[in-house]
Design a protein around this motif. Structure first.
Motif, PDB file in Angstrom:
ATOM      1  N   ARG A 174       0.824  -1.205   0.000  1.00 38.94           N
ATOM      2  CA  ARG A 174       0.000   0.000   0.000  1.00 38.94           C
ATOM      3  C   ARG A 174       0.862   1.260   0.000  1.00 38.94           C
ATOM      4  NH1 ARG A 174      -2.701  -3.070   4.050  1.00 38.94           N
ATOM      5  NH2 ARG A 174      -1.591  -1.821   5.593  1.00 38.94           N
ATOM      6  N   MET A 175       1.814   1.317   0.920  1.00 38.38           N
ATOM      7  CA  MET A 175       2.616   2.529   1.075  1.00 38.38           C
ATOM      8  C   MET A 175       3.400   2.846  -0.198  1.00 38.38           C
ATOM      9  SD  MET A 175       5.913   3.702   1.591  1.00 38.38           S
ATOM     10  CE  MET A 175       6.616   2.071   1.787  1.00 38.38           C
ATOM     11  N   SER A 176       3.994   1.834  -0.815  1.00 42.47           N
ATOM     12  CA  SER A 176       4.779   2.088  -2.026  1.00 42.47           C
ATOM     13  C   SER A 176       3.886   2.519  -3.181  1.00 42.47           C
ATOM     14  CB  SER A 176       5.590   0.849  -2.416  1.00 42.47           C
ATOM     15  OG  SER A 176       4.746  -0.244  -2.720  1.00 42.47           O
ATOM     16  N   THR A 177       2.666   1.953  -3.245  1.00 40.12           N
ATOM     17  CA  THR A 177       1.730   2.360  -4.305  1.00 40.12           C
ATOM     18  C   THR A 177       1.220   3.764  -4.067  1.00 40.12           C
ATOM     19  OG1 THR A 177       1.060   0.037  -4.530  1.00 40.12           O
ATOM     20  CG2 THR A 177      -0.309   1.685  -5.612  1.00 40.12           C
ATOM     21  N   TYR A 178       0.939   4.116  -2.801  1.00 36.35           N
ATOM     22  CA  TYR A 178       0.568   5.497  -2.492  1.00 36.35           C
ATOM     23  C   TYR A 178       1.684   6.455  -2.919  1.00 36.35           C
ATOM     24  CZ  TYR A 178      -2.991   3.511   0.735  1.00 36.35           C
ATOM     25  OH  TYR A 178      -4.046   2.832   1.299  1.00 36.35           O
ATOM     26  N   SER A 179       2.924   6.093  -2.617  1.00 34.72           N
ATOM     27  CA  SER A 179       4.065   6.947  -2.967  1.00 34.72           C
ATOM     28  C   SER A 179       4.157   7.133  -4.470  1.00 34.72           C
ATOM     29  CB  SER A 179       5.366   6.326  -2.442  1.00 34.72           C
ATOM     30  OG  SER A 179       5.353   6.202  -1.039  1.00 34.72           O
ATOM     31  N   TRP A 180       3.947   6.061  -5.210  1.00 35.78           N
ATOM     32  CA  TRP A 180       3.973   6.113  -6.679  1.00 35.78           C
ATOM     33  C   TRP A 180       2.883   7.032  -7.214  1.00 35.78           C
ATOM     34  CZ3 TRP A 180       0.303   3.334  -9.947  1.00 35.78           C
ATOM     35  CH2 TRP A 180       0.635   3.346 -11.310  1.00 35.78           C
ATOM     36  N   LEU A 181       1.678   6.921  -6.654  1.00 29.23           N
ATOM     37  CA  LEU A 181       0.568   7.770  -7.103  1.00 29.23           C
ATOM     38  C   LEU A 181       0.849   9.243  -6.811  1.00 29.23           C
ATOM     39  CD1 LEU A 181      -2.455   5.559  -5.966  1.00 29.23           C
ATOM     40  CD2 LEU A 181      -1.834   6.114  -8.325  1.00 29.23           C
ATOM     41  N   ILE A 182       1.420   9.540  -5.647  1.00 30.94           N
ATOM     42  CA  ILE A 182       1.754  10.931  -5.313  1.00 30.94           C
ATOM     43  C   ILE A 182       2.797  11.467  -6.283  1.00 30.94           C
ATOM     44  CG2 ILE A 182       2.766  12.436  -3.561  1.00 30.94           C
ATOM     45  CD1 ILE A 182       1.667  10.457  -1.441  1.00 30.94           C
ATOM     46  N   GLY A 280      11.664  11.740   0.265  1.00 26.09           N
ATOM     47  CA  GLY A 280      11.301  11.619   1.674  1.00 26.09           C
ATOM     48  C   GLY A 280      10.001  12.310   1.993  1.00 26.09           C
ATOM     49  N   ARG A 281       9.745  13.477   1.353  1.00 31.88           N
ATOM     50  CA  ARG A 281       8.489  14.196   1.581  1.00 31.88           C
ATOM     51  C   ARG A 281       7.298  13.409   1.036  1.00 31.88           C
ATOM     52  NH1 ARG A 281       9.530  19.334  -1.476  1.00 31.88           N
ATOM     53  NH2 ARG A 281      11.659  18.648  -1.912  1.00 31.88           N
ATOM     54  N   ILE A 282       7.516  12.745  -0.097  1.00 29.61           N
ATOM     55  CA  ILE A 282       6.445  11.924  -0.673  1.00 29.61           C
ATOM     56  C   ILE A 282       6.126  10.739   0.224  1.00 29.61           C
ATOM     57  CG2 ILE A 282       5.926  10.330  -2.571  1.00 29.61           C
ATOM     58  CD1 ILE A 282       7.441  12.269  -4.424  1.00 29.61           C
ATOM     59  N   VAL A 283       7.169  10.014   0.625  1.00 28.48           N
ATOM     60  CA  VAL A 283       6.974   8.807   1.432  1.00 28.48           C
ATOM     61  C   VAL A 283       6.404   9.148   2.804  1.00 28.48           C
ATOM     62  CG1 VAL A 283       8.158   6.852   2.520  1.00 28.48           C
ATOM     63  CG2 VAL A 283       8.684   7.477   0.160  1.00 28.48           C
ATOM     64  N   ALA A 284       6.741  10.330   3.331  1.00 27.64           N
ATOM     65  CA  ALA A 284       6.195  10.735   4.634  1.00 27.64           C
ATOM     66  C   ALA A 284       4.672  10.749   4.600  1.00 27.64           C
ATOM     67  CB  ALA A 284       6.732  12.108   5.016  1.00 27.64           C
ATOM     68  N   VAL A 285       4.098  11.305   3.536  1.00 26.02           N
ATOM     69  CA  VAL A 285       2.645  11.354   3.407  1.00 26.02           C
ATOM     70  C   VAL A 285       2.075   9.941   3.299  1.00 26.02           C
ATOM     71  CG1 VAL A 285       0.724  12.127   1.958  1.00 26.02           C
ATOM     72  CG2 VAL A 285       2.691  13.641   2.341  1.00 26.02           C
ATOM     73  N   ALA A 286       2.670   9.139   2.404  1.00 28.33           N
ATOM     74  CA  ALA A 286       2.157   7.783   2.172  1.00 28.33           C
ATOM     75  C   ALA A 286       2.292   6.918   3.416  1.00 28.33           C
ATOM     76  CB  ALA A 286       2.915   7.153   0.998  1.00 28.33           C
ATOM     77  N   THR A 322       2.579  20.730  -0.964  1.00 22.20           N
ATOM     78  CA  THR A 322       2.496  20.346  -2.375  1.00 22.20           C
ATOM     79  C   THR A 322       2.292  18.844  -2.520  1.00 22.20           C
ATOM     80  OG1 THR A 322       3.944  22.184  -2.977  1.00 22.20           O
ATOM     81  CG2 THR A 322       3.647  20.449  -4.615  1.00 22.20           C
ATOM     82  N   CYS A 323       3.019  18.077  -1.716  1.00 27.00           N
ATOM     83  CA  CYS A 323       2.857  16.618  -1.757  1.00 27.00           C
ATOM     84  C   CYS A 323       1.468  16.220  -1.261  1.00 27.00           C
ATOM     85  CB  CYS A 323       3.927  15.932  -0.912  1.00 27.00           C
ATOM     86  SG  CYS A 323       5.595  16.064  -1.578  1.00 27.00           S
ATOM     87  N   VAL A 330      -5.348  12.639  -6.247  1.00 29.24           N
ATOM     88  CA  VAL A 330      -5.553  11.245  -6.695  1.00 29.24           C
ATOM     89  C   VAL A 330      -6.236  10.443  -5.586  1.00 29.24           C
ATOM     90  CG1 VAL A 330      -3.674  11.194  -8.384  1.00 29.24           C
ATOM     91  CG2 VAL A 330      -3.161  10.710  -5.989  1.00 29.24           C
ATOM     92  N   LEU A 331      -7.071  11.112  -4.807  1.00 30.66           N
ATOM     93  CA  LEU A 331      -7.669  10.462  -3.636  1.00 30.66           C
ATOM     94  C   LEU A 331      -8.510   9.255  -4.014  1.00 30.66           C
ATOM     95  CD1 LEU A 331      -7.535  10.985  -0.596  1.00 30.66           C
ATOM     96  CD2 LEU A 331      -9.744  12.155  -0.771  1.00 30.66           C
TER      97      LEU A 331
END
Length: 343
Positions: A174-182, A280-286, A322-323, A330-331
């Motif tokens: 899930r987390m890696s796919t969320y990061s990819w979508l962001i 890191g900013r992207i992955v933090a959100v995911a 921004t992230c 893409v919610l």
């Protein structure tokens, strides 16, 4: 093999066609007009063009110039036939892409030799080009296999940390796919977004260095225990540091920076704003969103909407606005992943 012969003289066309027929496995297509030849050649491949210099409407030099404009015709050899001994004409023809010359009146022995040699050279060129293309495709396939093996190794390494915490389930997916979508929502190139997706599962690999009584504690951590837990970011970077692999370098960057806060109050280095790597900013959100929506030993899972509200409350403090905006854009896709990969 096929040869196109262009000459406004019927006798010259007849002679050259007859000489071509004497060559093995070669046929001739004749044209009395260079304009007619250009139209035909635009749709039909040949192995050699023989063109006369002196012709009405469009002479041999004009034909050369127009023919070579087609990017598909740059390698086809061209022999120019001319009765002129003018060096200027030959120099111009060479500049326009002529391969060789024949002088009128045609000498049958010379014609046969030059045509045969030119065809042989062109066939050798095509064979070499075909082999080069085959080798390039083989190298590309081998490289893709190596990259795939590298991706598998990264995933397995990421699972070493996950398996120490059985409650996290399908967190990595899930987390890696969320990061990819962001990343895609931010407008990053697909290749860069894919690299983030592949590298992000290693974000918590440093947890292998955290003692079980802290990592698996069912209750709230003490300040001293939390200080030890925070060390997993640096431990992960230490584990991944020094690699020549771009993917492992990116994973190292993510492991070290995904707990930094946008306002500078995060760890381990207290980075602020754009000083925090974008990955890191992207992955933090995911990572935080998935942690909130997942049951852990110390808490129940939050609802999707409550978790999203918490992220928005943290815009500008915990998270890069921004992230977070890219996440919100893409919610619906995020929700699809959330539904499809529940524990």
């Amino acid at each position: 093999m096929k040869i196109a012969i262009i000459d406004d003289s019927e006798s010259s066309l007849s002679l050259m066609s007859e000489l071509v027929l004497g060559l093995r496995d070669v046929e001739a297509v004749t044209f009395p007009s260079s304009l007619a030849a250009l139209m035909w050649l635009g749709q039909n491949p040949v192995d050699l063009v023989i063109v006369d210099y002196l012709m009405p409407s469009l002479n041999g030099l004009g034909f050369l110039e127009l023919f070579r404009r087609d990017p598909n015709q740059t390698a086809i050899p061209i022999i120019m036939v001319t009765s002129s001994d003018s060096k200027d004409v030959r120099y111009m023809a060479l500049q326009l892409g002529a391969t060789d010359f024949l002088t009128k009146p045609i000498d049958p022995v010379e014609f046969t030799a030059r045509v045969s040699n030119t065809l042989d050279a062109y066939q050798a060129h095509k064979a070499l080009a075909d082999k080069s293309a085959w080798l390039a495709s083989e190298v590309a396939r081998a490289t893709e296999r190596l990259v795939e093996r590298e991706r598998e190794a990264l995933l397995f390494l990421g699972r070493t940390a996950e398996h120490r915490d059985p409650e996290t389930g399908r967190h990595l997916t899930r987390m890696s796919t969320y990061s990819w979508l962001i990343a895609l929502s931010l407008g990053l190139p697909a290749e860069q977004a894919n690299r983030i997706k592949v590298a992000s599962p290693l974000h918590d690999v440093g947890k292998v260095a955290i003692p079980d009584h802290i990592l698996l504690k069912p209750g709230k951590l003490t300040p001293e225990e939390f200080a030890i837990m925070k060390g997993h970011a640096q431990h992960g970077a230490n584990i991944l540091a020094g690699s020549q692999s771009p993917l492992l370098q990116l994973a190292c960057e993510i492991a070290l920076s995904h707990h930094e806060w946008f306002d500078g109050s995060g760890y381990p280095n207290g980075l602020k704003g754009d000083d925090i790597p974008l990955s890191g900013r992207i992955v933090a959100v995911a990572d935080v969103f998935d942690a909130l929506t997942t049951t852990r030993p110390y808490k129940k899972a939050w609802s999707f909407d409550d978790a999203y509200d918490h992220l928005r409350d943290g815009a500008g403090s915990h998270f890069d606005p921004t992230c977070l905006a890219a996440f919100g854009a893409v919610l619906s896709d995020i929700h699809d992943v959330y539904d499809a990969h529940r524990d």
